[in-house]
Design an enzyme around this catalytic site. Structure first.
Site, PDB file in Angstrom:
ATOM      1  N   ARG A  54     -50.409  -3.659  -5.218  1.00 28.71           N
ATOM      2  CA  ARG A  54     -49.154  -3.697  -4.454  1.00 28.71           C
ATOM      3  C   ARG A  54     -48.659  -2.279  -4.173  1.00 28.71           C
ATOM      4  NH1 ARG A  54     -44.490  -3.000  -6.230  1.00 28.71           N
ATOM      5  NH2 ARG A  54     -42.631  -3.543  -5.031  1.00 28.71           N
ATOM      6  N   LYS A  84     -29.747   5.487 -16.392  1.00 28.22           N
ATOM      7  CA  LYS A  84     -28.467   5.775 -17.063  1.00 28.22           C
ATOM      8  C   LYS A  84     -28.486   5.368 -18.522  1.00 28.22           C
ATOM      9  CE  LYS A  84     -28.473   3.244 -14.025  1.00 28.22           C
ATOM     10  NZ  LYS A  84     -28.558   2.441 -12.843  1.00 28.22           N
ATOM     11  N   LYS A 138     -22.749   4.680 -17.427  1.00 29.98           N
ATOM     12  CA  LYS A 138     -22.382   5.626 -16.365  1.00 29.98           C
ATOM     13  C   LYS A 138     -21.123   6.406 -16.751  1.00 29.98           C
ATOM     14  CE  LYS A 138     -24.428   2.453 -13.005  1.00 29.98           C
ATOM     15  NZ  LYS A 138     -24.158   1.257 -12.209  1.00 29.98           N
ATOM     16  N   GLY A 147     -29.204  -0.172  -4.619  1.00 32.55           N
ATOM     17  CA  GLY A 147     -29.980  -0.475  -3.418  1.00 32.55           C
ATOM     18  C   GLY A 147     -31.076   0.555  -3.208  1.00 32.55           C
TER      19      GLY A 147
HETATM   20  N1  HSE Z   1     -26.667  -3.133 -11.731  1.00 39.52           N
HETATM   21  C1  HSE Z   1     -25.935  -2.032 -11.216  1.00 39.52           C
HETATM   22  C2  HSE Z   1     -24.734  -2.532 -10.426  1.00 39.52           C
HETATM   23  C3  HSE Z   1     -26.720  -1.140 -10.307  1.00 39.52           C
HETATM   24  O1  HSE Z   1     -24.533  -3.733 -10.302  1.00 39.52           O
HETATM   25  O2  HSE Z   1     -24.000  -1.686  -9.967  1.00 39.52           O
HETATM   26  C4  HSE Z   1     -27.561  -0.179 -11.046  1.00 39.52           C
HETATM   27  O3  HSE Z   1     -26.823   0.567 -11.956  1.00 39.52           O
END
Ligand code: HSE
Length: 453
Positions: free
Chosen positions: A49, A105, A205, A310
């Site tokens: 892939r 993160k 984060k 994304g």
């Molecule tokens: N899962 C995270 C969100 C994106 O929903 O913002 C990646 O950190």
């Protein structure tokens, strides 16, 4: 000059976005970086892939260590995720003298101290713009753009999944469980959404932003974390009536102690649902979008908004790091931007405060028996605890049967109280006392509130 060569570990959503954007914008990127940047090797368990995604010109292997061992590779991008094999590979890449770009993160919030120390000792860079708020260049802003400032606080919507769920709950008046299922169906929430809905992803984060803002080590283990699973449509509705919106915020603040209030110097680091005034721009960030507000003493309030996840939005951040490294890799290590914005020798040991010492204001909802003297008792407890009330709203509970003669049910009402700032430990005591009143019929709902003024 020959292009800088990049090895990619893991070609999923972000990896393929990175490959595609790098290829599509290669001329523009080269004009900025001063030389070409090329992904020449990819490691992925699904070799067929991966080869299909990158075409025949790129070497694809299943063994990530083959990428790390390749002497031609200058930069390794880690997009595997988690703290297991990803940690081992990042440390091995550093030991092999490779610069590392990562969107991980969790890895940096938990093991950042070890990883940054290893990178500094080896004279390589670990770049992680994509780890916080996806495509929003918040690491760059905090570490470089705002470098003149004494940063006072940061508050961010830094998890798109939960912001999508909260937006839907508010728009449609639905409860959490219903919206979560819909979010999973639409692909906004993972099959196992625990890290997102329990606030863990946002705490990773927030931990990174806190370290960069205040020059303290990453301390994920000290973060207070509360997710959105217990939020109900009722509280979202009452909050709206009071001029507030409920968001899951990652908050970090520098707090000066006040002996009179029994508080000490420290840093607040917390993730929890939060009422914020609807009139603030950040309150109007809806759907899966992210936004971060930073308050600096010189600049005042700044706001950063964009896609927090994304393929190409995250690739945008990964490639920004590749360009930075390409520009700086021949510079003396001492002249590069420090990993956590402050020189490693000048880090602060300001403690992360336990939640009981945090100062904030509150939304309380009490389901009470609608009888004489209840409000007086409740407000009396708050006054006794030294907690000042900002507003009180009494609402007939939606589901209460009013016909007491037929049902035998005591009439009930919701009392909603907004308070001014107080120390959390005091609020805990007051809530325990209010909960013990016989007229308080259900567990008290407590949601913290931030004015973000
Ligand atoms: N899962 C995270 C969100 C994106 O929903 O913002 C990646 O950190």
């Amino acid at each position: 000059m020959k292009p800088i060569q990049v090895g990619l570990l893991g070609i999923g959503v972000v990896g393929s976005g990175t490959f595609n954007v790098l290829k599509r914008n290669q001329e523009e990127i080269k004009r900025r970086a001063g030389r070409g940047i090329e992904i020449t090797m990819v490691a992925d368990l699904n070799v067929a892939r991966a080869q299909e995604l990158v075409g025949p010109g790129v070497t694809v292997v299943s063994d990530a260590r083959a990428v790390i061992a390749n002497p031609d590779i200058d930069i390794v991008i880690e997009l595997i995720g988690g703290y297991g094999i990803a940690k081992t590979l990042v440390l091995e890449a550093i030991a092999a003298g490779k610069h590392v770009v990562t969107a991980n993160k969790a890895l940096l919030a938990v093991h950042g101290t070890e990883i940054f120390a290893a990178a500094s000792a080896k004279g390589v860079m670990v770049a992680f713009e994509a780890a916080v708020a996806g495509g929003i260049p918040i690491i760059k802003a905090l570490r470089e753009g705002l470098t003149a400032n004494r940063i006072q606080w940061i508050a961010g919507i830094i998890n798109g999944t939960t912001n999508f769920i909260l937006s839907e709950m508010r728009d449609k008046g639905l409860d959490f469980g219903v919206v979560l299922k819909e979010a999973q169906r639409l692909g906004y929430a993972e099959a196992d959404p625990t890290f997102d809905i329990e606030g863990v992803d946002a705490a990773h984060k927030a931990t990174l932003m806190s370290a960069i803002a205040f020059g303290v080590p990453v301390q994920f283990d000290k973060a207070y974390i509360e997710g959105i699973t217990k939020l109900g449509a009722t509280d979202i509705k009452y909050a709206e009536q009071l001029g507030y919106r409920i968001k899951l915020l990652g908050i970090t603040k520098r707090r000066a102690g006040d002996a009179a209030k029994g508080t000490t110097d420290g840093i607040e680091l917390r993730v929890h649902p939060c009422l914020i005034p609807t009139k603030r721009l950040i309150a109007n960030v809806e759907g899966a979008m992210n936004a971060v507000v930073v308050q600096g003493d010189a600049v005042g309030t700044t706001l950063y908004y964009g896609k927090g996840a994304g393929s190409e939005p995250t690739a945008s951040a990964v490639i920004a790091d590749l360009v930075d490294i390409t520009r700086l890799h021949t510079a003396d290590a001492a002249h590069r931007v420090p990993h956590l914005a402050f020189q490693p020798s000048a880090m602060s040991n300001l403690p992360v405060l336990p939640m009981g010492e945090v100062v904030t204001s509150y939304y309380l909802r009490l389901r009470v028996a609608d009888e004489t003297g209840v409000l007086a008792k409740v407000t009396g407890i708050l006054a006794e605890a030294g907690i000042s009330i900002d507003a009180v709203l009494q609402r007939e509970a939606d589901e209460v049967v009013k016909d007491i003669a037929t049902t035998g049910q005591v009439p009930q009402t919701d009392v909603i109280i907004l308070t001014h700032d107080c120390v959390e430990a005091r609020m805990n005591t007051a809530i325990a006392l209010m909960q013990a009143l016989p007229s308080v019929l259900e567990p008290i709902t407590r949601i913290r509130k931030e004015e973000l003024a």
